[in-house]
Design a protein around this motif. Structure first.
Motif, PDB file in Angstrom:
ATOM      1  N   PRO A 135      -3.588   1.305  -3.460  1.00 33.15           N
ATOM      2  CA  PRO A 135      -3.486  -0.092  -3.000  1.00 33.15           C
ATOM      3  C   PRO A 135      -2.713  -0.946  -4.006  1.00 33.15           C
ATOM      4  CG  PRO A 135      -5.764   0.716  -2.943  1.00 33.15           C
ATOM      5  CD  PRO A 135      -4.970   1.694  -3.749  1.00 33.15           C
ATOM      6  N   PHE A 136      -2.152  -2.043  -3.525  1.00 36.49           N
ATOM      7  CA  PHE A 136      -1.426  -3.007  -4.372  1.00 36.49           C
ATOM      8  C   PHE A 136      -0.285  -2.313  -5.138  1.00 36.49           C
ATOM      9  CE2 PHE A 136      -5.756  -4.593  -3.911  1.00 36.49           C
ATOM     10  CZ  PHE A 136      -5.534  -5.888  -3.463  1.00 36.49           C
ATOM     11  N   THR A 137       0.345  -1.331  -4.498  1.00 38.30           N
ATOM     12  CA  THR A 137       1.421  -0.581  -5.160  1.00 38.30           C
ATOM     13  C   THR A 137       2.677  -0.629  -4.300  1.00 38.30           C
ATOM     14  OG1 THR A 137      -0.233   0.915  -6.093  1.00 38.30           O
ATOM     15  CG2 THR A 137       2.067   1.615  -6.196  1.00 38.30           C
ATOM     16  N   PRO A 138       3.730  -1.303  -4.747  1.00 38.87           N
ATOM     17  CA  PRO A 138       4.990  -1.339  -3.997  1.00 38.87           C
ATOM     18  C   PRO A 138       5.793  -0.065  -4.227  1.00 38.87           C
ATOM     19  CG  PRO A 138       5.199  -2.641  -5.982  1.00 38.87           C
ATOM     20  CD  PRO A 138       3.780  -2.133  -5.956  1.00 38.87           C
ATOM     21  N   GLU A 139       7.005  -0.035  -3.643  1.00 37.68           N
ATOM     22  CA  GLU A 139       7.858   1.150  -3.765  1.00 37.68           C
ATOM     23  C   GLU A 139       8.149   1.500  -5.217  1.00 37.68           C
ATOM     24  OE1 GLU A 139      12.494   2.428  -2.830  1.00 37.68           O
ATOM     25  OE2 GLU A 139      11.521   0.907  -1.570  1.00 37.68           O
ATOM     26  N   ARG A 184       6.959   5.093  -7.091  1.00 39.21           N
ATOM     27  CA  ARG A 184       7.972   5.985  -7.673  1.00 39.21           C
ATOM     28  C   ARG A 184       7.642   6.304  -9.139  1.00 39.21           C
ATOM     29  NH1 ARG A 184      13.041   6.601  -5.163  1.00 39.21           N
ATOM     30  NH2 ARG A 184      13.369   5.360  -3.268  1.00 39.21           N
ATOM     31  N   VAL A 185       7.239   5.277  -9.885  1.00 41.74           N
ATOM     32  CA  VAL A 185       6.904   5.471 -11.297  1.00 41.74           C
ATOM     33  C   VAL A 185       5.681   6.373 -11.440  1.00 41.74           C
ATOM     34  CG1 VAL A 185       6.076   4.304 -13.378  1.00 41.74           C
ATOM     35  CG2 VAL A 185       7.959   3.308 -12.049  1.00 41.74           C
ATOM     36  N   ILE A 186       4.641   6.130 -10.634  1.00 38.55           N
ATOM     37  CA  ILE A 186       3.416   6.924 -10.728  1.00 38.55           C
ATOM     38  C   ILE A 186       3.683   8.377 -10.346  1.00 38.55           C
ATOM     39  CG2 ILE A 186       1.121   7.247  -9.731  1.00 38.55           C
ATOM     40  CD1 ILE A 186       0.960   4.185  -9.466  1.00 38.55           C
ATOM     41  N   ALA A 187       4.448   8.595  -9.271  1.00 43.84           N
ATOM     42  CA  ALA A 187       4.757   9.957  -8.838  1.00 43.84           C
ATOM     43  C   ALA A 187       5.536  10.708  -9.920  1.00 43.84           C
ATOM     44  CB  ALA A 187       5.536   9.924  -7.528  1.00 43.84           C
ATOM     45  N   GLU A 188       6.499  10.053 -10.526  1.00 44.51           N
ATOM     46  CA  GLU A 188       7.295  10.694 -11.572  1.00 44.51           C
ATOM     47  C   GLU A 188       6.432  10.987 -12.800  1.00 44.51           C
ATOM     48  OE1 GLU A 188      10.203  12.499 -13.632  1.00 44.51           O
ATOM     49  OE2 GLU A 188      10.186  11.975 -11.497  1.00 44.51           O
ATOM     50  N   ARG A 189       5.514  10.070 -13.132  1.00 42.81           N
ATOM     51  CA  ARG A 189       4.616  10.310 -14.268  1.00 42.81           C
ATOM     52  C   ARG A 189       3.727  11.524 -14.002  1.00 42.81           C
ATOM     53  NH1 ARG A 189       0.882   5.694 -14.651  1.00 42.81           N
ATOM     54  NH2 ARG A 189       2.774   4.556 -15.210  1.00 42.81           N
ATOM     55  N   LEU A 246       6.039  16.377  -4.974  1.00 45.60           N
ATOM     56  CA  LEU A 246       5.376  15.163  -4.521  1.00 45.60           C
ATOM     57  C   LEU A 246       6.226  14.442  -3.481  1.00 45.60           C
ATOM     58  CD1 LEU A 246       5.144  15.205  -7.973  1.00 45.60           C
ATOM     59  CD2 LEU A 246       3.293  13.641  -7.340  1.00 45.60           C
ATOM     60  N   GLY A 247       5.569  14.002  -2.415  1.00 46.05           N
ATOM     61  CA  GLY A 247       6.177  13.101  -1.454  1.00 46.05           C
ATOM     62  C   GLY A 247       5.439  11.788  -1.493  1.00 46.05           C
ATOM     63  N   CYS A 248       6.162  10.690  -1.407  1.00 48.67           N
ATOM     64  CA  CYS A 248       5.500   9.389  -1.467  1.00 48.67           C
ATOM     65  C   CYS A 248       6.179   8.413  -0.519  1.00 48.67           C
ATOM     66  CB  CYS A 248       5.485   8.846  -2.890  1.00 48.67           C
ATOM     67  SG  CYS A 248       7.060   8.926  -3.756  1.00 48.67           S
ATOM     68  N   THR A 249       5.420   7.401  -0.117  1.00 52.60           N
ATOM     69  CA  THR A 249       5.955   6.362   0.760  1.00 52.60           C
ATOM     70  C   THR A 249       5.095   5.120   0.620  1.00 52.60           C
ATOM     71  OG1 THR A 249       6.743   5.897   3.008  1.00 52.60           O
ATOM     72  CG2 THR A 249       4.586   6.942   2.812  1.00 52.60           C
ATOM     73  N   THR A 250       5.616   4.005   1.168  1.00 50.01           N
ATOM     74  CA  THR A 250       4.924   2.720   1.125  1.00 50.01           C
ATOM     75  C   THR A 250       4.740   2.207   2.548  1.00 50.01           C
ATOM     76  OG1 THR A 250       5.927   2.217  -1.014  1.00 50.01           O
ATOM     77  CG2 THR A 250       5.008   0.362   0.204  1.00 50.01           C
ATOM     78  N   ARG A 251       3.616   1.573   2.810  1.00 44.67           N
ATOM     79  CA  ARG A 251       3.351   1.078   4.158  1.00 44.67           C
ATOM     80  C   ARG A 251       4.407   0.077   4.594  1.00 44.67           C
ATOM     81  NH1 ARG A 251       1.348  -2.600   7.600  1.00 44.67           N
ATOM     82  NH2 ARG A 251       1.285  -4.255   6.044  1.00 44.67           N
ATOM     83  N   ALA A 252       4.917   0.271   5.811  1.00 41.64           N
ATOM     84  CA  ALA A 252       5.880  -0.652   6.401  1.00 41.64           C
ATOM     85  C   ALA A 252       5.179  -1.530   7.425  1.00 41.64           C
ATOM     86  CB  ALA A 252       7.020   0.132   7.049  1.00 41.64           C
ATOM     87  N   SER A 253       5.886  -2.515   7.924  1.00 43.73           N
ATOM     88  CA  SER A 253       5.274  -3.483   8.846  1.00 43.73           C
ATOM     89  C   SER A 253       4.775  -2.831  10.122  1.00 43.73           C
ATOM     90  CB  SER A 253       6.291  -4.571   9.193  1.00 43.73           C
ATOM     91  OG  SER A 253       7.455  -3.990   9.764  1.00 43.73           O
ATOM     92  N   SER A 254       5.386  -1.718  10.509  1.00 45.01           N
ATOM     93  CA  SER A 254       4.991  -1.048  11.751  1.00 45.01           C
ATOM     94  C   SER A 254       3.850  -0.050  11.559  1.00 45.01           C
ATOM     95  CB  SER A 254       6.197  -0.317  12.354  1.00 45.01           C
ATOM     96  OG  SER A 254       6.717   0.645  11.428  1.00 45.01           O
ATOM     97  N   ASP A 255       3.441   0.188  10.322  1.00 45.78           N
ATOM     98  CA  ASP A 255       2.391   1.178  10.046  1.00 45.78           C
ATOM     99  C   ASP A 255       1.016   0.533  10.172  1.00 45.78           C
ATOM    100  OD1 ASP A 255       4.334   3.087   9.436  1.00 45.78           O
ATOM    101  OD2 ASP A 255       4.410   2.464   7.336  1.00 45.78           O
ATOM    102  N   LEU A 295       0.860  -1.179   0.000  1.00 44.50           N
ATOM    103  CA  LEU A 295       0.000   0.000   0.000  1.00 44.50           C
ATOM    104  C   LEU A 295       0.898   1.231   0.000  1.00 44.50           C
ATOM    105  CD1 LEU A 295      -2.754   1.469   0.361  1.00 44.50           C
ATOM    106  CD2 LEU A 295      -2.395   1.260   2.833  1.00 44.50           C
ATOM    107  N   SER A 296       0.694   2.114  -0.958  1.00 43.01           N
ATOM    108  CA  SER A 296       1.494   3.328  -1.040  1.00 43.01           C
ATOM    109  C   SER A 296       0.594   4.549  -1.062  1.00 43.01           C
ATOM    110  CB  SER A 296       2.370   3.316  -2.299  1.00 43.01           C
ATOM    111  OG  SER A 296       3.321   2.269  -2.249  1.00 43.01           O
ATOM    112  N   VAL A 297       1.172   5.693  -0.680  1.00 39.57           N
ATOM    113  CA  VAL A 297       0.432   6.954  -0.693  1.00 39.57           C
ATOM    114  C   VAL A 297       1.320   8.043  -1.288  1.00 39.57           C
ATOM    115  CG1 VAL A 297      -1.049   6.374   1.264  1.00 39.57           C
ATOM    116  CG2 VAL A 297       1.147   7.489   1.677  1.00 39.57           C
ATOM    117  N   ILE A 298       0.668   9.057  -1.842  1.00 43.01           N
ATOM    118  CA  ILE A 298       1.365  10.215  -2.410  1.00 43.01           C
ATOM    119  C   ILE A 298       0.710  11.476  -1.873  1.00 43.01           C
ATOM    120  CG2 ILE A 298       1.867  11.513  -4.516  1.00 43.01           C
ATOM    121  CD1 ILE A 298       1.898   8.900  -6.057  1.00 43.01           C
TER     122      ILE A 298
END
Length: 332
Positions: A255-259, A263-268, A288-297, A199-202
Protein backbone atom coordinates in the motif's frame (compact mmCIF):
# COMPACT_ATOMS: atom_id res chain seq x y z
CA UNK A 1 -20.08 -22.79 11.41
CA UNK A 2 -18.66 -19.28 11.30
CA UNK A 3 -17.41 -17.44 14.39
CA UNK A 4 -20.16 -14.82 14.02
CA UNK A 5 -22.92 -17.44 13.89
CA UNK A 6 -21.46 -19.33 16.84
CA UNK A 7 -21.31 -16.12 18.88
CA UNK A 8 -24.92 -15.33 17.94
CA UNK A 9 -26.14 -18.74 19.12
CA UNK A 10 -24.10 -18.50 22.33
CA UNK A 11 -25.32 -14.99 23.14
CA UNK A 12 -28.92 -15.90 22.37
CA UNK A 13 -28.76 -18.99 24.61
CA UNK A 14 -27.10 -17.00 27.40
CA UNK A 15 -29.71 -14.27 27.37
CA UNK A 16 -32.63 -16.74 27.22
CA UNK A 17 -31.33 -18.91 30.07
CA UNK A 18 -30.69 -15.77 32.15
CA UNK A 19 -34.25 -14.60 31.38
CA UNK A 20 -35.68 -17.92 32.62
CA UNK A 21 -33.56 -17.85 35.79
CA UNK A 22 -34.43 -14.23 36.63
CA UNK A 23 -38.11 -14.86 35.83
CA UNK A 24 -38.07 -17.72 38.35
CA UNK A 25 -36.62 -15.30 40.93
CA UNK A 26 -39.40 -12.85 40.11
CA UNK A 27 -42.06 -15.54 40.61
CA UNK A 28 -40.52 -16.61 43.91
CA UNK A 29 -40.40 -13.04 45.24
CA UNK A 30 -44.00 -12.44 44.17
CA UNK A 31 -45.04 -15.63 45.96
CA UNK A 32 -43.48 -14.46 49.24
CA UNK A 33 -44.68 -10.89 48.91
CA UNK A 34 -41.37 -9.18 48.13
CA UNK A 35 -42.95 -6.88 45.60
CA UNK A 36 -40.00 -4.50 45.20
CA UNK A 37 -37.72 -7.45 44.39
CA UNK A 38 -40.41 -8.80 42.06
CA UNK A 39 -40.39 -5.56 40.08
CA UNK A 40 -36.56 -5.54 40.07
CA UNK A 41 -36.41 -9.11 38.74
CA UNK A 42 -39.10 -8.35 36.17
CA UNK A 43 -37.12 -5.36 34.90
CA UNK A 44 -33.94 -7.43 34.69
CA UNK A 45 -35.78 -10.21 32.86
CA UNK A 46 -37.10 -7.69 30.34
CA UNK A 47 -33.54 -6.43 29.79
CA UNK A 48 -32.25 -9.96 29.12
CA UNK A 49 -35.14 -10.57 26.69
CA UNK A 50 -34.19 -7.28 25.00
CA UNK A 51 -30.61 -8.58 24.82
CA UNK A 52 -31.86 -11.73 23.06
CA UNK A 53 -33.79 -9.57 20.60
CA UNK A 54 -30.74 -7.37 20.00
CA UNK A 55 -28.64 -10.48 19.38
CA UNK A 56 -31.08 -11.65 16.71
CA UNK A 57 -31.20 -8.23 15.03
CA UNK A 58 -27.39 -7.91 14.98
CA UNK A 59 -26.71 -11.55 14.12
CA UNK A 60 -24.76 -10.65 10.95
CA UNK A 61 -22.24 -8.46 12.79
CA UNK A 62 -22.30 -9.98 16.25
CA UNK A 63 -18.57 -9.62 16.87
CA UNK A 64 -18.73 -5.82 16.70
CA UNK A 65 -22.22 -5.14 18.11
CA UNK A 66 -21.84 -2.40 20.79
CA UNK A 67 -25.28 -2.74 22.41
CA UNK A 68 -24.35 -5.71 24.61
CA UNK A 69 -22.17 -3.51 26.80
CA UNK A 70 -25.06 -1.08 27.34
CA UNK A 71 -27.52 -3.86 28.20
CA UNK A 72 -25.19 -5.60 30.64
CA UNK A 73 -24.08 -2.34 32.25
CA UNK A 74 -27.76 -1.60 32.90
CA UNK A 75 -28.28 -5.07 34.41
CA UNK A 76 -25.25 -4.73 36.71
CA UNK A 77 -26.14 -1.17 37.69
CA UNK A 78 -29.70 -2.21 38.55
CA UNK A 79 -28.44 -4.96 40.82
CA UNK A 80 -25.96 -2.63 42.57
CA UNK A 81 -28.75 -0.10 43.11
CA UNK A 82 -30.91 -2.87 44.59
CA UNK A 83 -28.15 -3.74 47.08
CA UNK A 84 -28.08 -0.15 48.28
CA UNK A 85 -31.84 0.42 48.44
CA UNK A 86 -33.67 -2.90 48.93
CA UNK A 87 -31.38 -5.14 51.03
CA UNK A 88 -32.32 -8.20 48.94
CA UNK A 89 -31.97 -11.64 50.59
CA UNK A 90 -29.80 -14.24 48.86
CA UNK A 91 -28.10 -11.58 46.76
CA UNK A 92 -25.41 -14.04 45.61
CA UNK A 93 -28.15 -15.94 43.75
CA UNK A 94 -28.64 -12.79 41.67
CA UNK A 95 -24.95 -12.04 41.18
CA UNK A 96 -23.65 -15.42 40.01
CA UNK A 97 -25.67 -15.79 36.79
CA UNK A 98 -24.98 -12.15 35.96
CA UNK A 99 -21.19 -12.50 36.13
CA UNK A 100 -21.43 -15.57 33.88
CA UNK A 101 -23.53 -13.55 31.43
CA UNK A 102 -20.97 -10.70 31.53
CA UNK A 103 -18.13 -13.02 30.58
CA UNK A 104 -20.16 -15.00 28.04
CA UNK A 105 -21.47 -12.02 26.07
CA UNK A 106 -18.79 -9.32 26.31
CA UNK A 107 -15.16 -9.33 25.18
CA UNK A 108 -13.03 -10.82 27.96
CA UNK A 109 -11.56 -7.53 29.21
CA UNK A 110 -14.93 -5.75 29.36
CA UNK A 111 -16.61 -8.77 30.95
CA UNK A 112 -13.90 -9.04 33.61
CA UNK A 113 -14.05 -5.34 34.49
CA UNK A 114 -17.84 -5.38 34.81
CA UNK A 115 -17.84 -8.61 36.85
CA UNK A 116 -15.11 -7.41 39.22
CA UNK A 117 -16.93 -4.13 39.77
CA UNK A 118 -20.07 -6.09 40.62
CA UNK A 119 -18.05 -8.33 42.98
CA UNK A 120 -16.62 -5.24 44.70
CA UNK A 121 -20.12 -3.84 45.23
CA UNK A 122 -21.29 -7.23 46.55
CA UNK A 123 -18.37 -7.46 49.00
CA UNK A 124 -19.04 -3.96 50.38
CA UNK A 125 -22.73 -4.75 50.77
CA UNK A 126 -22.04 -8.03 52.59
CA UNK A 127 -19.50 -6.43 54.93
CA UNK A 128 -21.96 -3.70 55.88
CA UNK A 129 -25.05 -5.91 56.08
CA UNK A 130 -23.59 -9.15 57.48
CA UNK A 131 -20.51 -10.48 59.20
CA UNK A 132 -17.04 -10.31 57.71
CA UNK A 133 -16.86 -14.13 57.68
CA UNK A 134 -20.07 -14.34 55.66
CA UNK A 135 -18.80 -11.65 53.28
CA UNK A 136 -15.49 -13.43 52.72
CA UNK A 137 -17.19 -16.79 52.12
CA UNK A 138 -19.68 -15.48 49.55
CA UNK A 139 -17.20 -13.15 47.84
CA UNK A 140 -14.58 -15.92 47.55
CA UNK A 141 -17.12 -18.20 45.89
CA UNK A 142 -18.14 -15.53 43.38
CA UNK A 143 -14.49 -14.67 42.71
CA UNK A 144 -13.71 -18.34 42.04
CA UNK A 145 -16.64 -18.48 39.62
CA UNK A 146 -15.34 -15.38 37.80
CA UNK A 147 -11.81 -16.82 37.63
CA UNK A 148 -12.92 -20.18 36.24
CA UNK A 149 -15.28 -18.63 33.68
CA UNK A 150 -12.66 -16.07 32.60
CA UNK A 151 -10.03 -18.81 32.22
CA UNK A 152 -12.40 -20.84 30.05
CA UNK A 153 -13.27 -17.82 27.88
CA UNK A 154 -9.56 -16.95 27.50
CA UNK A 155 -8.80 -20.53 26.49
CA UNK A 156 -11.58 -20.49 23.88
CA UNK A 157 -10.45 -17.12 22.47
CA UNK A 158 -6.86 -18.40 22.29
CA UNK A 159 -7.93 -21.57 20.46
CA UNK A 160 -10.14 -19.59 18.06
CA UNK A 161 -7.26 -17.21 17.27
CA UNK A 162 -4.90 -20.14 16.75
CA UNK A 163 -7.37 -21.79 14.38
CA UNK A 164 -7.76 -18.54 12.43
CA UNK A 165 -3.98 -18.13 12.20
CA UNK A 166 -3.62 -21.70 10.92
CA UNK A 167 -6.31 -21.06 8.30
CA UNK A 168 -4.55 -18.03 6.82
CA UNK A 169 -0.87 -18.88 7.48
CA UNK A 170 1.43 -21.14 5.50
CA UNK A 171 2.76 -23.77 7.96
CA UNK A 172 6.20 -23.93 6.31
CA UNK A 173 7.10 -20.26 5.92
CA UNK A 174 4.87 -18.48 8.44
CA UNK A 175 3.71 -16.00 5.79
CA UNK A 176 0.05 -15.60 4.82
CA UNK A 177 -1.25 -18.18 2.38
CA UNK A 178 -3.13 -17.86 -0.91
CA UNK A 179 -6.51 -18.27 0.83
CA UNK A 180 -6.05 -14.92 2.56
CA UNK A 181 -4.60 -13.11 -0.47
CA UNK A 182 -7.71 -12.12 -2.42
CA UNK A 183 -9.55 -10.97 0.72
CA UNK A 184 -6.72 -8.64 1.74
CA UNK A 185 -6.10 -7.44 -1.81
CA UNK A 186 -9.77 -6.49 -2.21
CA UNK A 187 -9.65 -4.51 1.03
CA UNK A 188 -6.50 -2.69 -0.09
CA UNK A 189 -8.02 -1.91 -3.51
CA UNK A 190 -11.14 -0.48 -1.85
CA UNK A 191 -8.99 1.59 0.51
CA UNK A 192 -6.85 2.79 -2.39
CA UNK A 193 -9.96 3.91 -4.30
CA UNK A 194 -11.48 5.62 -1.25
CA UNK A 195 -8.30 7.40 -0.11
CA UNK A 196 -6.80 7.98 -3.58
CA UNK A 197 -3.42 6.50 -2.68
CA UNK A 198 -1.15 4.28 -4.76
CA UNK A 199 -1.19 0.50 -4.41
CA UNK A 200 1.42 -1.80 -5.92
CA UNK A 201 1.96 -5.55 -5.97
CA UNK A 202 4.91 -7.85 -6.67
CA UNK A 203 4.88 -11.47 -7.80
CA UNK A 204 8.16 -13.25 -7.09
CA UNK A 205 9.30 -16.71 -8.21
CA UNK A 206 12.45 -18.64 -7.37
CA UNK A 207 14.37 -19.36 -10.57
CA UNK A 208 14.69 -23.07 -11.37
CA UNK A 209 12.61 -24.01 -8.30
CA UNK A 210 11.78 -27.50 -9.58
CA UNK A 211 15.43 -28.26 -10.25
CA UNK A 212 16.38 -26.99 -6.79
CA UNK A 213 13.83 -29.29 -5.16
CA UNK A 214 15.02 -32.28 -7.19
CA UNK A 215 18.62 -31.55 -6.19
CA UNK A 216 18.16 -30.73 -2.49
CA UNK A 217 14.95 -32.58 -1.68
CA UNK A 218 11.74 -31.37 -0.10
CA UNK A 219 13.37 -30.60 3.25
CA UNK A 220 16.04 -28.46 1.59
CA UNK A 221 13.42 -26.58 -0.41
CA UNK A 222 11.36 -25.93 2.70
CA UNK A 223 14.41 -24.52 4.46
CA UNK A 224 15.08 -22.26 1.48
CA UNK A 225 11.47 -21.04 1.48
CA UNK A 226 11.64 -20.31 5.22
CA UNK A 227 14.91 -18.40 4.86
CA UNK A 228 13.62 -16.40 1.89
CA UNK A 229 10.44 -15.57 3.79
CA UNK A 230 12.41 -14.20 6.74
CA UNK A 231 14.57 -12.20 4.35
CA UNK A 232 11.50 -10.72 2.64
CA UNK A 233 9.97 -9.83 6.01
CA UNK A 234 13.13 -7.85 6.67
CA UNK A 235 12.94 -6.02 3.35
CA UNK A 236 9.27 -4.99 3.28
CA UNK A 237 7.90 -2.13 5.35
CA UNK A 238 5.32 -2.04 8.13
CA UNK A 239 1.92 -2.22 6.47
CA UNK A 240 3.15 -4.36 3.55
CA UNK A 241 1.97 -7.99 3.50
CA UNK A 242 3.67 -11.14 2.24
CA UNK A 243 2.01 -14.32 0.92
CA UNK A 244 3.44 -17.73 0.07
CA UNK A 245 1.98 -19.35 -3.05
CA UNK A 246 2.74 -22.68 -4.70
CA UNK A 247 5.84 -23.74 -6.64
CA UNK A 248 8.27 -21.39 -4.89
CA UNK A 249 6.29 -18.21 -5.56
CA UNK A 250 5.58 -15.24 -3.29
CA UNK A 251 3.19 -12.32 -3.56
CA UNK A 252 3.61 -8.91 -1.91
CA UNK A 253 0.97 -6.21 -1.41
CA UNK A 254 2.49 -2.74 -1.00
CA UNK A 255 0.00 0.00 0.00
CA UNK A 256 0.97 3.67 -0.48
CA UNK A 257 3.57 2.61 -3.07
CA UNK A 258 3.69 4.30 -6.50
CA UNK A 259 5.46 2.98 -9.60
CA UNK A 260 8.85 4.41 -8.64
CA UNK A 261 8.63 2.87 -5.18
CA UNK A 262 7.71 -0.63 -6.32
CA UNK A 263 10.51 -0.58 -8.90
CA UNK A 264 13.02 0.28 -6.17
CA UNK A 265 11.69 -2.38 -3.77
CA UNK A 266 11.63 -5.08 -6.47
CA UNK A 267 15.20 -4.30 -7.51
CA UNK A 268 16.35 -4.32 -3.87
CA UNK A 269 14.75 -7.75 -3.34
CA UNK A 270 16.35 -9.13 -6.51
CA UNK A 271 19.80 -7.80 -5.65
CA UNK A 272 19.88 -8.78 -1.97
CA UNK A 273 18.75 -12.34 -2.71
CA UNK A 274 21.31 -12.79 -5.50
CA UNK A 275 24.13 -11.50 -3.31
CA UNK A 276 23.59 -13.98 -0.46
CA UNK A 277 24.35 -17.66 -0.05
CA UNK A 278 21.33 -19.79 0.87
CA UNK A 279 22.06 -23.17 2.49
CA UNK A 280 21.72 -25.80 1.18
CA UNK A 281 21.07 -24.38 -2.30
CA UNK A 282 23.99 -21.95 -2.39
CA UNK A 283 23.42 -19.09 -4.80
CA UNK A 284 19.75 -18.40 -5.60
CA UNK A 285 18.13 -15.90 -7.94
CA UNK A 286 14.54 -14.80 -8.35
CA UNK A 287 12.40 -13.27 -11.08
CA UNK A 288 9.96 -10.53 -10.17
CA UNK A 289 6.94 -9.01 -11.86
CA UNK A 290 5.41 -5.85 -10.46
CA UNK A 291 2.64 -3.39 -11.25
CA UNK A 292 0.68 -0.50 -9.74
CA UNK A 293 -3.09 -0.19 -9.47
CA UNK A 294 -4.63 1.81 -12.32
CA UNK A 295 -7.93 3.67 -12.34
CA UNK A 296 -9.69 0.74 -14.00
CA UNK A 297 -8.47 -1.85 -11.46
CA UNK A 298 -11.29 -2.55 -9.02
CA UNK A 299 -10.94 -6.31 -8.46
CA UNK A 300 -8.11 -8.51 -7.22
CA UNK A 301 -8.20 -10.42 -10.51
CA UNK A 302 -7.22 -7.24 -12.41
CA UNK A 303 -3.97 -6.79 -10.50
CA UNK A 304 -3.18 -10.48 -10.21
CA UNK A 305 -3.54 -11.01 -13.96
CA UNK A 306 -1.29 -8.08 -14.86
CA UNK A 307 1.39 -8.87 -12.28
CA UNK A 308 1.36 -12.49 -13.44
CA UNK A 309 1.99 -11.32 -16.99
CA UNK A 310 4.85 -9.15 -15.70
CA UNK A 311 6.38 -12.17 -13.93
CA UNK A 312 6.14 -14.28 -17.09
CA UNK A 313 7.83 -11.49 -19.05
CA UNK A 314 10.64 -11.33 -16.47
CA UNK A 315 11.16 -15.10 -16.77
CA UNK A 316 11.37 -14.82 -20.58
CA UNK A 317 14.21 -12.35 -20.19
CA UNK A 318 16.21 -14.83 -18.17
CA UNK A 319 16.83 -15.59 -14.49
CA UNK A 320 17.45 -12.79 -12.01
CA UNK A 321 15.16 -10.28 -13.78
CA UNK A 322 12.59 -7.65 -12.85
CA UNK A 323 9.76 -6.52 -15.14
CA UNK A 324 7.25 -3.76 -14.50
CA UNK A 325 3.85 -3.91 -16.23
CA UNK A 326 2.21 -0.54 -16.82
CA UNK A 327 -1.57 -0.36 -16.49
CA UNK A 328 -3.85 2.53 -17.35
CA UNK A 329 -2.85 5.80 -15.77
CA UNK A 330 -4.54 5.99 -12.36
CA UNK A 331 -6.64 9.08 -11.81
CA UNK A 332 -6.63 10.58 -8.30
Amino acid sequence: MTETRLRSYTHLAGYLFASLFIASLAAQNLRYGFYELFFLATGMALLTVAGAGYTFICRRHQLTAPGHLIILTALNSGLVAAMAALDPPGISHWVMPLVILNLLILPLRQGLILSLLLLTALSLYLVLAHTVTHAVTISSGVFALIAVAALYIWHYDHMAQSAENLAITDPVTGAHNARFLDETLQKEISRSIEMSHSLSVISLAIDYADEAEDLHGKAGMQRLLRDLTQHLFGVIRAGDTLYTLEDGEFFLILPFTPEEGVRVIAERIRRTIAEQTWPPAGKVTVSLGCTTRASSDSRPADLRKRVRQALEEAKKRGADSVWYSQGDVRQP
